[in-house]
Design a protein around this motif. Structure first.
Motif, PDB file in Angstrom:
ATOM      1  N   THR A 171       2.045  46.794  -4.581  1.00 35.67           N
ATOM      2  CA  THR A 171       1.229  46.151  -5.616  1.00 35.67           C
ATOM      3  C   THR A 171       1.975  46.060  -6.938  1.00 35.67           C
ATOM      4  OG1 THR A 171      -0.808  46.959  -4.581  1.00 35.67           O
ATOM      5  CG2 THR A 171      -0.948  46.265  -6.888  1.00 35.67           C
ATOM      6  N   ILE A 172       2.601  47.151  -7.339  1.00 37.69           N
ATOM      7  CA  ILE A 172       3.337  47.153  -8.607  1.00 37.69           C
ATOM      8  C   ILE A 172       4.483  46.146  -8.559  1.00 37.69           C
ATOM      9  CG2 ILE A 172       4.839  48.535 -10.108  1.00 37.69           C
ATOM     10  CD1 ILE A 172       3.068  50.939  -9.441  1.00 37.69           C
ATOM     11  N   GLY A 173       5.149  46.054  -7.402  1.00 35.67           N
ATOM     12  CA  GLY A 173       6.253  45.118  -7.271  1.00 35.67           C
ATOM     13  C   GLY A 173       5.805  43.673  -7.273  1.00 35.67           C
ATOM     14  N   ILE A 174       4.828  43.338  -6.420  1.00 35.11           N
ATOM     15  CA  ILE A 174       4.377  41.953  -6.308  1.00 35.11           C
ATOM     16  C   ILE A 174       3.632  41.510  -7.566  1.00 35.11           C
ATOM     17  CG2 ILE A 174       2.967  40.343  -4.965  1.00 35.11           C
ATOM     18  CD1 ILE A 174       3.453  42.056  -2.519  1.00 35.11           C
ATOM     19  N   ALA A 175       3.002  42.458  -8.267  1.00 30.97           N
ATOM     20  CA  ALA A 175       2.271  42.113  -9.500  1.00 30.97           C
ATOM     21  C   ALA A 175       3.207  41.517 -10.550  1.00 30.97           C
ATOM     22  CB  ALA A 175       1.570  43.350 -10.058  1.00 30.97           C
ATOM     23  N   THR A 176       4.487  41.891 -10.503  1.00 30.54           N
ATOM     24  CA  THR A 176       5.432  41.317 -11.469  1.00 30.54           C
ATOM     25  C   THR A 176       5.567  39.813 -11.274  1.00 30.54           C
ATOM     26  OG1 THR A 176       7.320  41.769 -10.010  1.00 30.54           O
ATOM     27  CG2 THR A 176       6.755  43.457 -11.601  1.00 30.54           C
ATOM     28  N   ILE A 177       5.435  39.362 -10.022  1.00 27.19           N
ATOM     29  CA  ILE A 177       5.537  37.929  -9.733  1.00 27.19           C
ATOM     30  C   ILE A 177       4.345  37.178 -10.317  1.00 27.19           C
ATOM     31  CG2 ILE A 177       5.780  36.214  -7.893  1.00 27.19           C
ATOM     32  CD1 ILE A 177       6.987  38.392  -6.147  1.00 27.19           C
ATOM     33  N   GLY A 178       3.249  37.904 -10.556  1.00 29.94           N
ATOM     34  CA  GLY A 178       2.067  37.283 -11.142  1.00 29.94           C
ATOM     35  C   GLY A 178       2.329  36.686 -12.511  1.00 29.94           C
ATOM     36  N   ALA A 179       3.407  37.120 -13.155  1.00 24.69           N
ATOM     37  CA  ALA A 179       3.750  36.567 -14.465  1.00 24.69           C
ATOM     38  C   ALA A 179       4.066  35.079 -14.371  1.00 24.69           C
ATOM     39  CB  ALA A 179       4.939  37.314 -15.055  1.00 24.69           C
ATOM     40  N   THR A 180       4.479  34.623 -13.177  1.00 25.30           N
ATOM     41  CA  THR A 180       4.812  33.206 -13.011  1.00 25.30           C
ATOM     42  C   THR A 180       3.578  32.317 -13.090  1.00 25.30           C
ATOM     43  OG1 THR A 180       4.652  33.384 -10.592  1.00 25.30           O
ATOM     44  CG2 THR A 180       6.817  33.761 -11.590  1.00 25.30           C
ATOM     45  N   ILE A 181       2.382  32.904 -12.927  1.00 24.95           N
ATOM     46  CA  ILE A 181       1.160  32.112 -13.031  1.00 24.95           C
ATOM     47  C   ILE A 181       0.324  32.557 -14.234  1.00 24.95           C
ATOM     48  CG2 ILE A 181       1.060  31.613 -10.563  1.00 24.95           C
ATOM     49  CD1 ILE A 181      -1.148  33.790 -10.360  1.00 24.95           C
ATOM     50  N   GLY A 182       0.976  33.206 -15.183  1.00 19.31           N
ATOM     51  CA  GLY A 182       0.299  33.580 -16.416  1.00 19.31           C
ATOM     52  C   GLY A 182      -0.544  34.824 -16.343  1.00 19.31           C
ATOM     53  N   ALA A 183      -0.255  35.708 -15.366  1.00 19.23           N
ATOM     54  CA  ALA A 183      -1.043  36.931 -15.235  1.00 19.23           C
ATOM     55  C   ALA A 183      -0.604  38.015 -16.211  1.00 19.23           C
ATOM     56  CB  ALA A 183      -0.955  37.469 -13.802  1.00 19.23           C
ATOM     57  N   GLY A 184       0.559  37.837 -16.816  1.00 16.77           N
ATOM     58  CA  GLY A 184       1.070  38.840 -17.747  1.00 16.77           C
ATOM     59  C   GLY A 184       1.671  40.023 -17.020  1.00 16.77           C
ATOM     60  N   GLY A 185       1.706  41.163 -17.682  1.00 15.80           N
ATOM     61  CA  GLY A 185       2.268  42.362 -17.066  1.00 15.80           C
ATOM     62  C   GLY A 185       3.763  42.469 -17.278  1.00 15.80           C
ATOM     63  N   LEU A 186       4.361  43.413 -16.582  1.00 17.06           N
ATOM     64  CA  LEU A 186       5.785  43.685 -16.749  1.00 17.06           C
ATOM     65  C   LEU A 186       6.654  42.538 -16.248  1.00 17.06           C
ATOM     66  CD1 LEU A 186       5.847  47.447 -15.678  1.00 17.06           C
ATOM     67  CD2 LEU A 186       5.978  46.512 -17.997  1.00 17.06           C
ATOM     68  N   GLY A 187       6.099  41.704 -15.394  1.00 18.76           N
ATOM     69  CA  GLY A 187       6.840  40.547 -14.918  1.00 18.76           C
ATOM     70  C   GLY A 187       7.220  39.603 -16.045  1.00 18.76           C
ATOM     71  N   SER A 188       6.386  39.552 -17.081  1.00 22.84           N
ATOM     72  CA  SER A 188       6.695  38.680 -18.213  1.00 22.84           C
ATOM     73  C   SER A 188       7.953  39.149 -18.929  1.00 22.84           C
ATOM     74  CB  SER A 188       5.510  38.646 -19.196  1.00 22.84           C
ATOM     75  OG  SER A 188       5.236  39.952 -19.706  1.00 22.84           O
TER      76      SER A 188
END
Length: 213
Positions: free
Chosen positions: A146-163
């Motif tokens: 979850t922590i890993g894939i959640a970073t990819i969420g930044a590509t759809i504007g979810a924010g988080g460490l992926g940004s």
């Protein structure tokens, strides 16, 4: 790295809190759904196999593709990220939960039934405690995933460490990439520490404060 933290600590903190919110919400929903599904299918190998096959097919879909599929339905942002992560986690958790329960010796269950326990009592007092280690292992895998894939969420504007990570890659800023990576690793360690503490307390309640052999 220290200079960057001093200058942009507010930005890093905001990204970390967004990531914690996404991961925390995802894990709570995922565990509740997975446990409900497991309780429904645990007594039927045929249904369990079918459900796990469906989960496996969904899990094999690349995260970016699944994001793209859901955007027309749920839009951009954290909501879509959480939905995708919950769906992915079902394969990890349902498989781990069902395998843990199936590993409990049938003779033990028959003995419990012979003592007059109901199906719920057998699950709560016998199956669940004996399957807990396997369940915890699957939750730990789900946390990392979850922590890993959640970073990819930044590509759809979810924010988080992926940004932070993607911005670092886009601008070739090594410091941003390092901070995004370090915070992600720390989040995994802290989450696992919290899980282990919770499991310790559960074991203490289940075993009357006695240490397990």
């Amino acid at each position: 790295m220290i200079e960057y933290f001093i200058k942009y600590h507010a930005k890093l903190t905001k990204a970390l809190l967004e990531h914690i919110q996404i991961v925390g919400l995802t894990l709570v929903i995922s565990i509740v759904i997975a446990m409900a599904v497991t309780l429904v299918i645990k007594d039927s190998k045929r249904i369990s196999k079918a459900v796990l096959q469906v989960c496996n097919v969904i899990y094999s879909i690349p995260s970016l593709a699944l994001f793209a599929i859901l955007i027309p339905l749920s839009g951009l942002g954290a909501k879509t990220a959480v939905i995708v992560l919950v769906v992915y986690n079902q394969y990890i958790l349902v498989r781990g939960f069902t395998e843990g329960l199936s590993m409990v010796d049938r003779a033990v269950l028959e003995a419990a039934a012979g003592m007059g326990m109901s199906r719920w009592q057998i699950f709560a007092r016998v199956q669940f405690p004996l399957a807990l280690d396997s369940m915890v292992a699957s939750i730990q895998i789900a946390i990392i995933s979850t922590i890993g894939i959640a970073t990819i969420g930044a590509t759809i504007g979810a924010g988080g460490l992926g940004s932070i990570l993607f911005d670092g890659m886009r601008t070739q800023n090594t410091v941003k990439i390092l901070w995004g990576t370090v915070l992600s690793v720390l989040l995994v360690l802290v989450a696992n520490a919290i899980l282990n503490y919770a499991v310790k307390k559960i074991n203490e309640r289940l075993h009357g404060g006695k240490k397990r052999p």
